[in-house]
Design a protein around this motif. Structure first.
Motif, PDB file in Angstrom:
ATOM      1  N   GLU A  71      -7.782  33.999  14.705  1.00  0.00           N
ATOM      2  CA  GLU A  71      -7.336  34.970  15.892  1.00  0.00           C
ATOM      3  C   GLU A  71      -6.802  33.155  16.810  1.00  0.00           C
ATOM      4  N   LYS A  72      -7.953  32.047  16.454  1.00  0.00           N
ATOM      5  CA  LYS A  72      -8.165  30.914  17.344  1.00  0.00           C
ATOM      6  C   LYS A  72      -6.804  29.896  16.551  1.00  0.00           C
ATOM      7  N   ASN A  73      -6.209  30.340  15.292  1.00  0.00           N
ATOM      8  CA  ASN A  73      -5.703  29.497  14.454  1.00  0.00           C
ATOM      9  C   ASN A  73      -4.159  29.861  14.947  1.00  0.00           C
ATOM     10  N   ARG A  74      -4.030  31.882  15.063  1.00  0.00           N
ATOM     11  CA  ARG A  74      -3.125  31.925  15.252  1.00  0.00           C
ATOM     12  C   ARG A  74      -2.505  31.973  17.147  1.00  0.00           C
ATOM     13  N   ALA A  75      -3.123  32.012  18.027  1.00  0.00           N
ATOM     14  CA  ALA A  75      -2.527  31.526  19.058  1.00  0.00           C
ATOM     15  C   ALA A  75      -2.516  30.202  19.331  1.00  0.00           C
ATOM     16  N   LYS A  76      -3.348  29.360  18.199  1.00  0.00           N
ATOM     17  CA  LYS A  76      -2.718  27.822  18.246  1.00  0.00           C
ATOM     18  C   LYS A  76      -1.415  27.688  18.059  1.00  0.00           C
ATOM     19  N   ALA A  77      -1.255  28.807  16.626  1.00  0.00           N
ATOM     20  CA  ALA A  77       0.377  28.171  15.950  1.00  0.00           C
ATOM     21  C   ALA A  77       0.811  29.000  17.132  1.00  0.00           C
ATOM     22  N   GLU A  78       1.001  30.264  17.501  1.00  0.00           N
ATOM     23  CA  GLU A  78       1.834  31.089  18.574  1.00  0.00           C
ATOM     24  C   GLU A  78       1.970  29.406  19.648  1.00  0.00           C
ATOM     25  N   SER A  79       1.590  29.001  19.644  1.00  0.00           N
ATOM     26  CA  SER A  79       1.481  27.783  20.893  1.00  0.00           C
ATOM     27  C   SER A  79       2.448  26.419  20.776  1.00  0.00           C
ATOM     28  N   VAL A  80       1.873  26.327  19.482  1.00  0.00           N
ATOM     29  CA  VAL A  80       3.258  25.024  19.040  1.00  0.00           C
ATOM     30  C   VAL A  80       4.714  25.517  18.341  1.00  0.00           C
ATOM     31  N   ALA A  81       4.021  26.766  17.874  1.00  0.00           N
ATOM     32  CA  ALA A  81       5.738  26.973  17.885  1.00  0.00           C
ATOM     33  C   ALA A  81       6.611  27.620  19.065  1.00  0.00           C
ATOM     34  N   LYS A  82       5.721  27.860  20.366  1.00  0.00           N
ATOM     35  CA  LYS A  82       6.970  27.991  21.450  1.00  0.00           C
ATOM     36  C   LYS A  82       6.574  27.298  22.424  1.00  0.00           C
ATOM     37  N   LYS A  83       5.933  26.025  22.440  1.00  0.00           N
ATOM     38  CA  LYS A  83       6.196  24.284  22.265  1.00  0.00           C
ATOM     39  C   LYS A  83       7.028  24.112  22.041  1.00  0.00           C
ATOM     40  N   LYS A  84       6.907  23.951  20.083  1.00  0.00           N
ATOM     41  CA  LYS A  84       8.008  23.510  19.550  1.00  0.00           C
ATOM     42  C   LYS A  84       9.754  24.275  20.135  1.00  0.00           C
TER      43      LYS A  84
END
Length: 181
Positions: free
Chosen positions: A138-151
């Protein structure tokens, strides 16, 4: 001679293990002893006890007094029950075979309860590991979403900047074009 069944302390500070010994009651705790009949290691889960059952039973029957902790260990291992059953045989309350049958039934139920406890610990451990793995995912998924949003935001900002630059360049060329006429 007054004999005691007691624990001797061995091991380092904070990580002790205890040999179970027969000793003269006047001897120091970690000093001279008559016989070593087992060991107790409280550092494992569940605590590990190895005991020479026959020798422990012999010493209890000849009058050696166990300390409180050793008494509970001996009770847990069945030495005190067997002493009690042998006393019943001596009094004629029941036969040796009946005493052995009762002891075996007690030991079987004890082993079954111990195995159930171990299975419960193993299930809890695997459940905890699964929960940790899910939390990590879940942490990894949230981090990936955050990174994707920033990109995506960065890409959108770059596209907007490029579009503005093109519009400014187009406006500049339009402004230059009428001046050239």
């Amino acid at each position: 001679m007054a004999t005691k069944i007691r624990l001797q302390r061995h091991g380092r500070k904070g990580y002790a293990f205890y040999p179970i010994v027969i000793a003269d009651s006047r001897a120091p705790r970690d000093g001279r002893f008559i016989e070593r009949i087992g060991s107790y290691n409280p550092n494992t889960n569940p605590a590990t006890v190895s005991l020479n059952f026959e020798r422990a039973l012999y010493w209890v029957e000849v009058g050696a007094q166990p300390t409180d902790t050793v008494r509970s260990i001996l009770s847990h291992e069945g030495v005190m029950l067997m002493k009690h059953l042998r006393g019943g045989v001596k009094k004629g309350a029941f036969t040796e075979e009946e005493a052995q049958r009762r002891f075996d039934a007690w030991k079987a139920s004890k082993d079954k309860a111990t195995e159930a406890g171990r299975a419960k610990l193993a299930a809890k451990k695997s459940e905890d590991a699964k929960a940790r793995l899910e939390a990590e995912a879940e942490k990894n998924r949230a981090k990936a979403e955050s990174v994707a949003k920033k990109k995506a935001e960065k890409l959108a900002a770059e596209e907007a900047a490029a579009k503005e630059a093109l519009e400014a360049e187009a406006a500049q060329t339009e402004a230059e074009a009428p001046a050239a006429e």
